[in-house]
Enzyme design. Sequence first.
Site, PDB file in Angstrom:
ATOM      1  N   GLY A 189      63.686 -45.837  17.004  1.00 43.65           N
ATOM      2  CA  GLY A 189      63.677 -47.289  17.134  1.00 43.65           C
ATOM      3  C   GLY A 189      63.417 -47.699  18.568  1.00 43.65           C
ATOM      4  CD  GLU A 190      65.838 -46.792  22.399  1.00 46.77           C
ATOM      5  OE1 GLU A 190      64.973 -46.579  23.287  1.00 46.77           O
ATOM      6  OE2 GLU A 190      66.922 -46.192  22.376  1.00 46.77           O
ATOM      7  N   GLY A 191      61.427 -49.710  19.679  1.00 40.76           N
ATOM      8  CA  GLY A 191      60.021 -49.936  19.992  1.00 40.76           C
ATOM      9  C   GLY A 191      59.363 -48.715  20.590  1.00 40.76           C
TER      10      GLY A 191
END
Length: 351
Positions: A316-318
């Site tokens: 995640g987190e981009g």
Amino acid sequence: MNPTWWRDACQPLDTAAMDQARARQQQLTKPAGSLGQLEALAVHLAGLQGVERPNLDQVAITIFAGDHGVVEEGISAYPQAVTGQMLRNFVGGGAAISVLARQLQASLEVVDLGTIDPHLELPGVRHLRLGSGTANFARQPAMTEVQLRSALQAGRDSVLRAAQSGAQLFIGGEMGIGNTTAAAALASTLLGCPARELSGPGTGLDTAGVRHKAEVIERALVLHGLRADDPLQALGCVGGFEIAALAGAYLACAQQGIAVLVDGFICSVAALVAVRLNPQCRAWLLFAHQGAEPGHKALLDALQAEPLLALGLRLGEGSGAALAVPLLRLACVLHGQMATFAEAAVADRPV
């Protein structure tokens, strides 16, 4: 402002620029089509930017964070305190997305939409608290209507700030312990698939934990009586602040004319919500990768998306989207800087 702004028209692609880009591709010193998807990406980006030779010098990354009440049901391997701790890590420069943003020379904004710590105040974080996390959707709707609209607007506002800074590409990331459960619940509703087929380990659940997670989701979907044709209701009942903000950001990007690079499972759920709310926005969405969460492929299929990478990511987190930026930049550089047959004095057809 229009109270249903997400229905407003999205910017059209510039078909003339795309035609010019295709014509240029045919003149570059290579067999036609030999750079495969890189050629299609360059042409698509030309249409998004309205120029024959696009570039992606200005990349904006925004991380939306929020906690989830459904964690009360024992669906996460990590405590909710991690969400706030990771916000500190983002702005401190130690998280994966922080490192990637530095390497890409991309801007990084961190938005706190509601962690469980009501006193969390971190320099460098934009605190837009909508509550101490969402409500437990296994027992009641995750968000009030005011919270839902505010989260959508927070995503839109982030894009407006990025647009003022000249962003050519937007990446949305997320942080929130429990958000794969919210994403799986949304995906189950919108795709009409059983939760057990879409639920994965998230931050590290074992087989029994994944089974319990799916059971919690199934009970919640029965409780709320959600329908696939009402994405806004589904988002409010089982979504999260950060997922709603991502959906709002994607819609605003399409309305502002900014390309989007969608990250993994959670971001793809937000993308599906956005497309269901306003199908015109689909043209502005590029998909970075197919992740390890089992529901991600089903989402990509529903969005008719061809991911650029498949690296087994589930952070995640981009982060997966950030990893794909160099590929997009190289597609633009090849398109813009390769010589044409005429320039290189190379024969442009076989003998």
